[in-house]
Design a protein around this motif. Structure first.
Motif, PDB file in Angstrom:
ATOM      1  N   LEU A  66       3.085 -60.581   4.345  1.00 14.38           N
ATOM      2  CA  LEU A  66       3.422 -59.394   3.560  1.00 14.38           C
ATOM      3  C   LEU A  66       4.931 -59.183   3.516  1.00 14.38           C
ATOM      4  O   LEU A  66       5.504 -58.852   2.466  1.00 14.38           O
ATOM      5  N   THR A  67       5.590 -59.380   4.639  1.00 11.17           N
ATOM      6  CA  THR A  67       7.046 -59.223   4.695  1.00 11.17           C
ATOM      7  C   THR A  67       7.734 -60.213   3.759  1.00 11.17           C
ATOM      8  O   THR A  67       8.646 -59.852   3.005  1.00 11.17           O
ATOM      9  N   ALA A  68       7.273 -61.451   3.802  1.00 12.77           N
ATOM     10  CA  ALA A  68       7.865 -62.479   2.945  1.00 12.77           C
ATOM     11  C   ALA A  68       7.646 -62.156   1.471  1.00 12.77           C
ATOM     12  O   ALA A  68       8.559 -62.307   0.645  1.00 12.77           O
ATOM     13  N   ALA A  69       6.449 -61.697   1.133  1.00 12.82           N
ATOM     14  CA  ALA A  69       6.143 -61.366  -0.259  1.00 12.82           C
ATOM     15  C   ALA A  69       6.974 -60.183  -0.742  1.00 12.82           C
ATOM     16  O   ALA A  69       7.484 -60.181  -1.873  1.00 12.82           O
ATOM     17  N   PHE A  70       7.141 -59.185   0.115  1.00  5.73           N
ATOM     18  CA  PHE A  70       7.912 -57.998  -0.258  1.00  5.73           C
ATOM     19  C   PHE A  70       9.374 -58.365  -0.491  1.00  5.73           C
ATOM     20  O   PHE A  70       9.992 -57.965  -1.487  1.00  5.73           O
ATOM     21  N   GLU A  71       9.958 -59.113   0.431  1.00  9.08           N
ATOM     22  CA  GLU A  71      11.378 -59.435   0.325  1.00  9.08           C
ATOM     23  C   GLU A  71      11.655 -60.437  -0.798  1.00  9.08           C
ATOM     24  O   GLU A  71      12.765 -60.481  -1.334  1.00  9.08           O
ATOM     25  N   LYS A  72      10.655 -61.219  -1.177  1.00  3.15           N
ATOM     26  CA  LYS A  72      10.803 -62.106  -2.330  1.00  3.15           C
ATOM     27  C   LYS A  72      10.744 -61.300  -3.625  1.00  3.15           C
ATOM     28  O   LYS A  72      11.506 -61.553  -4.565  1.00  3.15           O
ATOM     29  N   GLN A  73       9.840 -60.339  -3.675  1.00  2.00           N
ATOM     30  CA  GLN A  73       9.680 -59.522  -4.879  1.00  2.00           C
ATOM     31  C   GLN A  73      10.854 -58.587  -5.102  1.00  2.00           C
ATOM     32  O   GLN A  73      11.215 -58.283  -6.237  1.00  2.00           O
ATOM     33  N   TYR A  74      11.466 -58.138  -4.015  1.00  2.00           N
ATOM     34  CA  TYR A  74      12.600 -57.214  -4.109  1.00  2.00           C
ATOM     35  C   TYR A  74      13.816 -57.855  -3.452  1.00  2.00           C
ATOM     36  O   TYR A  74      14.170 -57.525  -2.314  1.00  2.00           O
ATOM     37  N   PRO A  75      14.453 -58.804  -4.122  1.00  2.00           N
ATOM     38  CA  PRO A  75      15.579 -59.549  -3.550  1.00  2.00           C
ATOM     39  C   PRO A  75      16.676 -58.623  -3.034  1.00  2.00           C
ATOM     40  O   PRO A  75      17.085 -57.682  -3.706  1.00  2.00           O
ATOM     41  N   GLY A  76      17.114 -58.903  -1.848  1.00  2.57           N
ATOM     42  CA  GLY A  76      18.164 -58.101  -1.225  1.00  2.57           C
ATOM     43  C   GLY A  76      17.626 -56.998  -0.343  1.00  2.57           C
ATOM     44  O   GLY A  76      18.320 -56.522   0.560  1.00  2.57           O
ATOM     45  N   ALA A  77      16.397 -56.573  -0.570  1.00  2.00           N
ATOM     46  CA  ALA A  77      15.798 -55.510   0.242  1.00  2.00           C
ATOM     47  C   ALA A  77      15.250 -56.097   1.535  1.00  2.00           C
ATOM     48  O   ALA A  77      14.848 -57.253   1.602  1.00  2.00           O
ATOM     49  N   LYS A  78      15.228 -55.285   2.576  1.00  2.00           N
ATOM     50  CA  LYS A  78      14.674 -55.674   3.859  1.00  2.00           C
ATOM     51  C   LYS A  78      13.511 -54.750   4.212  1.00  2.00           C
ATOM     52  O   LYS A  78      13.561 -53.550   3.950  1.00  2.00           O
ATOM     53  N   LEU A  79      12.494 -55.345   4.782  1.00  2.08           N
ATOM     54  CA  LEU A  79      11.357 -54.567   5.256  1.00  2.08           C
ATOM     55  C   LEU A  79      11.473 -54.420   6.769  1.00  2.08           C
ATOM     56  O   LEU A  79      11.528 -55.414   7.504  1.00  2.08           O
ATOM     57  N   LYS A  80      11.542 -53.186   7.217  1.00  4.37           N
ATOM     58  CA  LYS A  80      11.677 -52.902   8.649  1.00  4.37           C
ATOM     59  C   LYS A  80      10.378 -52.278   9.152  1.00  4.37           C
ATOM     60  O   LYS A  80      10.059 -51.133   8.842  1.00  4.37           O
ATOM     61  N   ILE A  81       9.631 -53.034   9.909  1.00  2.51           N
ATOM     62  CA  ILE A  81       8.361 -52.552  10.444  1.00  2.51           C
ATOM     63  C   ILE A  81       8.563 -52.063  11.871  1.00  2.51           C
ATOM     64  O   ILE A  81       9.106 -52.783  12.719  1.00  2.51           O
ATOM     65  N   GLU A  82       8.137 -50.843  12.126  1.00  2.00           N
ATOM     66  CA  GLU A  82       8.235 -50.270  13.460  1.00  2.00           C
ATOM     67  C   GLU A  82       6.822 -49.903  13.933  1.00  2.00           C
ATOM     68  O   GLU A  82       6.122 -49.125  13.285  1.00  2.00           O
ATOM     69  N   VAL A  83       6.412 -50.485  15.039  1.00  2.00           N
ATOM     70  CA  VAL A  83       5.075 -50.254  15.575  1.00  2.00           C
ATOM     71  C   VAL A  83       5.111 -49.086  16.557  1.00  2.00           C
ATOM     72  O   VAL A  83       5.918 -49.067  17.485  1.00  2.00           O
TER      73      VAL A  83
END
Length: 435
Positions: A66-83
């Motif tokens: 999911l992280t890879a797909a998100f960052e590919k779809q929105y170039p330059g954006a970072k996904l920060k997951i906090e558990v």
């Protein structure tokens, strides 16, 4: 409500097994697209979308993909997951939602959604429901995402209790098949209790109100009902009384305490001893038993708790998680894009397959076909429901939980009608307190 509801579903089902600061607002109308975005990389440069998941909810491979797909779809954006941990999460979320820089996306328990929505902390997603895949969501699973007629979250994943049984002990008792009706289940439990090496046929503590909740559904009722425009307790109804009779009979096959719940002691630890015929529980509880006693790994089976009608599972309490966007998110369109990805057939299906949960879209049920716990849970989920979608309900579950205390009193021989009225009155008092 959730406590460890899905915290180890992946482990439990013997398979593998997101608030914080965001940057400046999203300026691109294409940001909400789930696939095929055409925005330039510069549009998202420096942006960070923060997502809170609860401990154990996001399977490893699913999260990586999911992280890879998100960052590919929105170039330059970072996904920060906090558990996040479960302890104190209610207050932590409440505080975060009141701040100027909350997490963009949050996982929240389905019974908690109304409470957070009522405070104004969640974004209204009503206009986005269809684009998020909502046309395919099961109605009973989506119900807890709606408050005051508006969509404040999206249903993500669910689990419900099933019968978890020790196949070796059942075979020893001469039982070659699982029951299709409650009467057959009673007969099986009676045979188990007469079998050498079986300490108790069924471990069912007196305060396991989730199972009782489901039995009330089976009788066509609910533990609470609308009276005019107010929710009131419904323990004194014929449906609740009939359900209690079933609950009491099941509990009669158990040595579990009548004044404790499934966590006191933890029922997976009791089942792990290997001398208990069955328990009614969640997948992670089976996983907990296997962790405590690895020898049980090949001896555990699952089936839906049967109802009085042949081939029809009993009702179940639907516990699970929703995904919501903070009303104060600095990246609302980017957050919607994340939801579209996470809830897409690709990732919702992968979640069902990897974690063995009930997906929000019944068309994806087949993704969990290789997971025995999920198969049993999905079969029962169509007959499931959750608690009233009002913020006041949270007070009902506060300690001391009146439904738990009602069950203990009734099991200990107190007059049903007067006891039910007493605890209905207590529920009414809590339900009338504005949150």
């Amino acid at each position: 409500m959730k406590r460890q509801l899905i915290a180890a579903v992946g482990v439990a089902a013997m398979v593998v097994g997101v608030a914080a600061c965001s940057s400046d607002g999203d300026k691109t109308s294409d940001a909400g697209k789930a696939t095929g975005g055409s925005s330039k990389a510069a549009d998202y440069s420096g942006k960070t979308l923060t997502v809170w998941f609860m401990d154990g909810s996001n399977p490893k491979q699913w999260t990586t993909d999911l992280t890879a797909a998100f960052e590919k779809q929105y170039p330059g954006a970072k996904l920060k997951i906090e558990v996040q941990g479960w302890n104190g999460i209610g207050q932590k979320v409440t505080t975060a939602l009141s701040e100027d820089t909350p997490p963009d996306v949050l996982e929240i328990g389905n019974t908690q959604t109304a409470s957070y929505a009522a405070t104004g902390g969640l974004m209204d997603l009503t206009a986005d429901k269809s684009s998020l895949g909502g046309d395919n969501w099961a109605e009973n699973l989506n119900k807890a995402s709606v408050y005051d007629g508006k969509q404040y979250a999206a249903p993500w994943y669910f689990a419900n209790r099933v019968v978890i049984y020790n196949k070796k002990l059942w075979s020893k008792a001469g039982l070659s098949d699982t029951p299709k009706t409650l009467d057959e289940f009673y007969d099986d439990l009676g045979k188990l209790n007469k079998t050498s090496g079986v300490d108790q046929a069924l471990y069912l503590p007196g305060q396991e109100w989730y199972t009782y909740f489901g039995l009330v559904l089976s009788e066509g009722g609910s533990v609470a009902q609308l009276s005019g425009d107010k929710w009131v307790g419904a323990l004194d109804t014929p449906a609740a009384k009939a359900a209690f009779q079933t609950y009491a009979k099941l509990q009669s096959f158990s040595k579990a305490p009548k004044d404790k719940d499934e966590a006191t002691p933890q029922q997976s630890d009791v089942f792990a001893k290997g001398n208990v015929g069955a328990m009614i529980g969640l997948g992670w509880e089976a996983g907990g038993a296997i962790t405590a006693n690895p020898a049980l790994k090949d001896d555990i089976g699952y089936f839906p708790l049967p109802s009085k009608e042949a081939g029809k599972p009993a009702g179940v309490f639907l516990g699970g998680s929703n995904l919501a966007i903070s009303a104060n998110s600095k990246n609302p369109e980017l957050a919607k894009g994340f939801l579209k990805l996470a809830l897409s057939d690709q990732f919702e299906g992968a979640m069902a397959k990897e974690a063995g949960i009930v997906p929000n879209n019944p068309q994806l049920n087949d993704q969990a076909k290789d997971n025995p716990f999920a198969v049993a849970a999905i079969a029962a989920s169509a007959s499931g429901a959750t608690t009233p979608g009002v913020p006041e309900w949270a007070a009902v579950e506060n300690t001391p939980n009146p439904i738990k205390d009602f069950l203990t009193a009734a099991l200990q021989g107190k007059d049903y009608d007067s006891t039910a009225k007493k605890y209905d009155d207590e529920m009414n008092k809590r339900l009338s307190q504005k949150q």
